[in-house]
Motif scaffolding. Structure first.
Motif, mmCIF file in Angstrom:
data_model
loop_
_atom_site.group_PDB
_atom_site.id
_atom_site.type_symbol
_atom_site.label_atom_id
_atom_site.label_comp_id
_atom_site.label_asym_id
_atom_site.label_seq_id
_atom_site.Cartn_x
_atom_site.Cartn_y
_atom_site.Cartn_z
ATOM 1 N N HIS A 186 -43.928 -2.931 -22.282
ATOM 2 C CA HIS A 186 -43.592 -3.235 -20.897
ATOM 3 C C HIS A 186 -43.230 -4.710 -20.745
ATOM 4 N N HIS A 209 -44.121 3.383 -21.384
ATOM 5 C CA HIS A 209 -43.262 2.284 -21.856
ATOM 6 C C HIS A 209 -44.025 1.612 -22.993
ATOM 7 N N GLU A 248 -41.733 0.639 -10.174
ATOM 8 C CA GLU A 248 -41.449 -0.410 -11.150
ATOM 9 C C GLU A 248 -40.278 -1.317 -10.782
#
Length: 78
Positions: free
Chosen positions: A62, A59, A29
């Motif tokens: 996001h 998440h 990420e």
């Protein structure tokens, strides 16, 4: 039929593994938090799939998609 085995990585008991899985998320990420709308990555748990551990993160908002996203970090057992 294979039995699904779920577990949680406890950072106080397995600090090296805890660091490794979060580092792997950061590689995927670019960041281990990805703060957006007061939401960050959360560790959801781990399971054994065949000869691999699969560690799951979520998440809820996001930054790229503004949607709930999951990432699965797969690691060989042993």
């Amino acid at each position: 039929m294979n039995e699904l085995k779920c577990f949680w990585v406890d950072p106080s008991e397995m600090p090296n593994l805890w660091e490794i899985i979060w580092n792997q998320l950061g590689i995927l990420e670019g960041d281990t938090e990805c703060l957006n709308n007061n939401e960050v990555w959360q560790y959801m748990g781990s399971k054994i799939e065949g000869s691999d551990y699969v560690h799951t993160f979520r998440h809820r908002c996001h930054p790229r998609t503004k949607a709930t996203e999951y990432r699965h970090i797969k690691m060989a057992i042993g």
